[in-house]
Design a protein around this motif. Structure first.
Motif, PDB file in Angstrom:
ATOM      1  N   LYS A 201      25.964   4.376 -33.212  1.00 37.93           N
ATOM      2  CA  LYS A 201      24.896   4.837 -34.096  1.00 37.93           C
ATOM      3  C   LYS A 201      24.572   3.785 -35.171  1.00 37.93           C
ATOM      4  CE  LYS A 201      23.667   9.451 -35.559  1.00 37.93           C
ATOM      5  NZ  LYS A 201      24.191  10.762 -35.929  1.00 37.93           N
ATOM      6  N   LYS A 202      25.617   3.161 -35.716  1.00 35.38           N
ATOM      7  CA  LYS A 202      25.427   2.169 -36.777  1.00 35.38           C
ATOM      8  C   LYS A 202      24.619   0.974 -36.262  1.00 35.38           C
ATOM      9  CE  LYS A 202      28.137   0.631 -40.669  1.00 35.38           C
ATOM     10  NZ  LYS A 202      29.484   0.574 -41.232  1.00 35.38           N
ATOM     11  N   GLN A 203      24.888   0.589 -35.020  1.00 32.56           N
ATOM     12  CA  GLN A 203      24.145  -0.528 -34.439  1.00 32.56           C
ATOM     13  C   GLN A 203      22.692  -0.129 -34.167  1.00 32.56           C
ATOM     14  OE1 GLN A 203      26.768  -1.427 -31.129  1.00 32.56           O
ATOM     15  NE2 GLN A 203      27.119  -3.471 -31.977  1.00 32.56           N
ATOM     16  N   LEU A 204      22.509   1.116 -33.734  1.00 29.87           N
ATOM     17  CA  LEU A 204      21.150   1.585 -33.424  1.00 29.87           C
ATOM     18  C   LEU A 204      20.279   1.620 -34.676  1.00 29.87           C
ATOM     19  CD1 LEU A 204      21.716   4.468 -30.872  1.00 29.87           C
ATOM     20  CD2 LEU A 204      20.499   2.343 -30.474  1.00 29.87           C
ATOM     21  N   ARG A 205      20.914   1.868 -35.831  1.00 30.48           N
ATOM     22  CA  ARG A 205      20.161   1.892 -37.083  1.00 30.48           C
ATOM     23  C   ARG A 205      19.584   0.519 -37.397  1.00 30.48           C
ATOM     24  NH1 ARG A 205      24.446   4.594 -39.868  1.00 30.48           N
ATOM     25  NH2 ARG A 205      24.250   6.817 -39.457  1.00 30.48           N
ATOM     26  N   ARG A 206      20.297  -0.527 -36.999  1.00 27.70           N
ATOM     27  CA  ARG A 206      19.828  -1.889 -37.281  1.00 27.70           C
ATOM     28  C   ARG A 206      18.770  -2.364 -36.287  1.00 27.70           C
ATOM     29  NH1 ARG A 206      24.670  -5.925 -38.430  1.00 27.70           N
ATOM     30  NH2 ARG A 206      25.188  -5.292 -36.342  1.00 27.70           N
ATOM     31  N   VAL A 207      18.679  -1.713 -35.149  1.00 30.55           N
ATOM     32  CA  VAL A 207      17.732  -2.133 -34.119  1.00 30.55           C
ATOM     33  C   VAL A 207      16.329  -1.648 -34.486  1.00 30.55           C
ATOM     34  CG1 VAL A 207      17.071  -1.820 -31.708  1.00 30.55           C
ATOM     35  CG2 VAL A 207      19.452  -2.163 -32.306  1.00 30.55           C
ATOM     36  N   GLU A 208      15.378  -2.569 -34.383  1.00 34.37           N
ATOM     37  CA  GLU A 208      13.980  -2.212 -34.648  1.00 34.37           C
ATOM     38  C   GLU A 208      13.144  -2.663 -33.471  1.00 34.37           C
ATOM     39  OE1 GLU A 208      12.623  -3.887 -38.295  1.00 34.37           O
ATOM     40  OE2 GLU A 208      14.146  -2.874 -39.492  1.00 34.37           O
ATOM     41  N   LYS A 209      12.100  -1.882 -33.198  1.00 35.10           N
ATOM     42  CA  LYS A 209      11.202  -2.263 -32.105  1.00 35.10           C
ATOM     43  C   LYS A 209      10.228  -3.311 -32.598  1.00 35.10           C
ATOM     44  CE  LYS A 209      11.164   1.959 -29.403  1.00 35.10           C
ATOM     45  NZ  LYS A 209      10.323   3.048 -28.888  1.00 35.10           N
ATOM     46  N   ARG A 210       9.947  -4.281 -31.733  1.00 33.11           N
ATOM     47  CA  ARG A 210       8.970  -5.322 -32.028  1.00 33.11           C
ATOM     48  C   ARG A 210       8.160  -5.577 -30.760  1.00 33.11           C
ATOM     49  NH1 ARG A 210       9.760  -4.500 -36.498  1.00 33.11           N
ATOM     50  NH2 ARG A 210      10.752  -5.734 -38.083  1.00 33.11           N
ATOM     51  N   ASP A 211       7.020  -6.213 -30.953  1.00 30.18           N
ATOM     52  CA  ASP A 211       6.234  -6.620 -29.802  1.00 30.18           C
ATOM     53  C   ASP A 211       6.901  -7.866 -29.229  1.00 30.18           C
ATOM     54  OD1 ASP A 211       4.209  -6.727 -27.964  1.00 30.18           O
ATOM     55  OD2 ASP A 211       2.933  -7.988 -29.230  1.00 30.18           O
ATOM     56  N   THR A 212       7.482  -7.750 -28.048  1.00 28.89           N
ATOM     57  CA  THR A 212       8.339  -8.838 -27.539  1.00 28.89           C
ATOM     58  C   THR A 212       7.626  -9.741 -26.551  1.00 28.89           C
ATOM     59  OG1 THR A 212       9.154  -7.326 -25.854  1.00 28.89           O
ATOM     60  CG2 THR A 212      10.472  -7.570 -27.843  1.00 28.89           C
ATOM     61  N   LEU A 213       6.367  -9.477 -26.240  1.00 28.93           N
ATOM     62  CA  LEU A 213       5.671 -10.331 -25.273  1.00 28.93           C
ATOM     63  C   LEU A 213       5.589 -11.775 -25.763  1.00 28.93           C
ATOM     64  CD1 LEU A 213       2.762  -8.074 -24.042  1.00 28.93           C
ATOM     65  CD2 LEU A 213       4.697  -8.888 -22.719  1.00 28.93           C
ATOM     66  N   ALA A 214       5.276 -11.934 -27.043  1.00 34.51           N
ATOM     67  CA  ALA A 214       5.201 -13.279 -27.616  1.00 34.51           C
ATOM     68  C   ALA A 214       6.565 -13.943 -27.593  1.00 34.51           C
ATOM     69  CB  ALA A 214       4.678 -13.204 -29.039  1.00 34.51           C
ATOM     70  N   LEU A 215       7.606 -13.164 -27.818  1.00 31.09           N
ATOM     71  CA  LEU A 215       8.966 -13.721 -27.828  1.00 31.09           C
ATOM     72  C   LEU A 215       9.419 -14.093 -26.424  1.00 31.09           C
ATOM     73  CD1 LEU A 215      10.610 -11.255 -30.334  1.00 31.09           C
ATOM     74  CD2 LEU A 215      10.159 -13.659 -30.731  1.00 31.09           C
TER      75      LEU A 215
ATOM     76  N   ARG B 167       7.542 -15.164 -24.012  1.00 28.39           N
ATOM     77  CA  ARG B 167       6.843 -16.384 -23.607  1.00 28.39           C
ATOM     78  C   ARG B 167       7.513 -17.610 -24.204  1.00 28.39           C
ATOM     79  NH1 ARG B 167       1.510 -13.545 -24.801  1.00 28.39           N
ATOM     80  NH2 ARG B 167       1.093 -12.496 -22.830  1.00 28.39           N
ATOM     81  N   LYS B 168       8.005 -17.481 -25.454  1.00 26.20           N
ATOM     82  CA  LYS B 168       8.706 -18.594 -26.094  1.00 26.20           C
ATOM     83  C   LYS B 168      10.079 -18.764 -25.460  1.00 26.20           C
ATOM     84  CE  LYS B 168       6.662 -18.085 -30.665  1.00 26.20           C
ATOM     85  NZ  LYS B 168       6.965 -17.712 -32.057  1.00 26.20           N
ATOM     86  N   THR B 169      10.682 -19.908 -25.719  1.00 25.58           N
ATOM     87  CA  THR B 169      12.046 -20.101 -25.208  1.00 25.58           C
ATOM     88  C   THR B 169      13.001 -19.324 -26.091  1.00 25.58           C
ATOM     89  OG1 THR B 169      12.193 -22.089 -26.543  1.00 25.58           O
ATOM     90  CG2 THR B 169      11.605 -22.377 -24.223  1.00 25.58           C
ATOM     91  N   PRO B 170      13.876 -18.485 -25.528  1.00 25.25           N
ATOM     92  CA  PRO B 170      14.781 -17.668 -26.338  1.00 25.25           C
ATOM     93  C   PRO B 170      15.924 -18.477 -26.933  1.00 25.25           C
ATOM     94  CG  PRO B 170      15.153 -17.261 -24.012  1.00 25.25           C
ATOM     95  CD  PRO B 170      14.017 -18.237 -24.093  1.00 25.25           C
ATOM     96  N   THR B 171      15.652 -19.226 -27.988  1.00 25.63           N
ATOM     97  CA  THR B 171      16.692 -20.024 -28.634  1.00 25.63           C
ATOM     98  C   THR B 171      17.348 -19.251 -29.760  1.00 25.63           C
ATOM     99  OG1 THR B 171      14.985 -20.996 -30.010  1.00 25.63           O
ATOM    100  CG2 THR B 171      15.681 -22.265 -28.095  1.00 25.63           C
ATOM    101  N   ARG B 172      16.543 -18.365 -30.429  1.00 26.37           N
ATOM    102  CA  ARG B 172      17.107 -17.604 -31.552  1.00 26.37           C
ATOM    103  C   ARG B 172      17.851 -16.374 -31.010  1.00 26.37           C
ATOM    104  NH1 ARG B 172      11.931 -16.588 -35.099  1.00 26.37           N
ATOM    105  NH2 ARG B 172      11.106 -16.155 -33.032  1.00 26.37           N
ATOM    106  N   ARG B 173      18.960 -16.058 -31.632  1.00 22.76           N
ATOM    107  CA  ARG B 173      19.765 -14.902 -31.173  1.00 22.76           C
ATOM    108  C   ARG B 173      20.082 -13.982 -32.348  1.00 22.76           C
ATOM    109  NH1 ARG B 173      20.828 -14.455 -25.757  1.00 22.76           N
ATOM    110  NH2 ARG B 173      20.355 -16.441 -24.797  1.00 22.76           N
ATOM    111  N   LYS B 174      20.237 -12.718 -32.045  1.00 25.31           N
ATOM    112  CA  LYS B 174      20.614 -11.739 -33.059  1.00 25.31           C
ATOM    113  C   LYS B 174      22.005 -11.235 -32.719  1.00 25.31           C
ATOM    114  CE  LYS B 174      18.910  -7.560 -35.266  1.00 25.31           C
ATOM    115  NZ  LYS B 174      18.001  -6.451 -35.178  1.00 25.31           N
ATOM    116  N   THR B 175      22.811 -11.019 -33.722  1.00 25.64           N
ATOM    117  CA  THR B 175      24.174 -10.576 -33.487  1.00 25.64           C
ATOM    118  C   THR B 175      24.292  -9.068 -33.565  1.00 25.64           C
ATOM    119  OG1 THR B 175      24.689 -10.867 -35.792  1.00 25.64           O
ATOM    120  CG2 THR B 175      25.175 -12.720 -34.339  1.00 25.64           C
ATOM    121  N   ALA B 176      23.209  -8.360 -33.295  1.00 24.59           N
ATOM    122  CA  ALA B 176      23.240  -6.905 -33.380  1.00 24.59           C
ATOM    123  C   ALA B 176      23.803  -6.292 -32.097  1.00 24.59           C
ATOM    124  CB  ALA B 176      21.857  -6.359 -33.627  1.00 24.59           C
ATOM    125  N   LEU B 177      23.214  -6.648 -30.979  1.00 21.50           N
ATOM    126  CA  LEU B 177      23.662  -6.049 -29.715  1.00 21.50           C
ATOM    127  C   LEU B 177      23.927  -7.110 -28.675  1.00 21.50           C
ATOM    128  CD1 LEU B 177      21.089  -3.144 -29.438  1.00 21.50           C
ATOM    129  CD2 LEU B 177      23.476  -2.952 -30.059  1.00 21.50           C
TER     130      LEU B 177
END
Length: 140
Positions: A113-127, A129-139
């Motif tokens: 539940k604590k992790q789900l609270r930190r998760v937010e929806k975003r429009d990921t189509l643009a992301l 298309r880009k190279t996934p170099t950035r990472r999040k330590t949430a999930l």
């Protein structure tokens, strides 16, 4: 003729008043009705003076209106600046986000539940298309 009349009035005024028959001692016998009062003409100001006063009044009103408009303008400017700052702050926050695209929705089911609270929806189509170099330590 006229001089003797004045003397009579003074003599009449000098004689002390007796008690009136009605018993109303507070009543003033010399009082006439309002309609009999001699009224002097209303004090008229000259046309030039009237126009000058009108001009001054107009100037004062214009000045007051200018001051009010200035205050209104400042208020609008402040409001606009504040909105721009909020917008810029939001954009900067979005830019600075570290994002990790979750392709497998089952991971969300397994997340705490604590992790789900930190998760937010975003429009990921643009992301995507880009190279996934950035990472999040949430999930993971």
């Amino acid at each position: 003729g006229q001089k003797t009349g004045k003397k009579r009035k003074e003599a009449a005024a000098a004689i002390p008043r007796g008690k009136p028959k009605s018993g109303r001692v507070w009543k003033d016998p010399g009082k006439k009705r309002f309609s009999h009062m001699i009224q002097d003409r209303a004090l008229r100001s000259s046309w030039a003076r009237k126009m000058k006063e009108r001009q001054e009044k107009k100037l004062v009103q214009d000045l007051a209106r200018q001051l009010q408009e200035g205050k209104q303008r400042e208020k609008e400017e402040k409001k606009r600046r504040r909105e721009e700052n909020l917008k810029r702050r939001l954009e900067n926050e979005r830019k600075a986000e570290v994002v990790q695209v979750i392709r497998n929705p089952l991971k969300l089911k397994r997340a705490k539940k604590k992790q789900l609270r930190r998760v937010e929806k975003r429009d990921t189509l643009a992301l995507l298309r880009k190279t996934p170099t950035r990472r999040k330590t949430a999930l993971e």
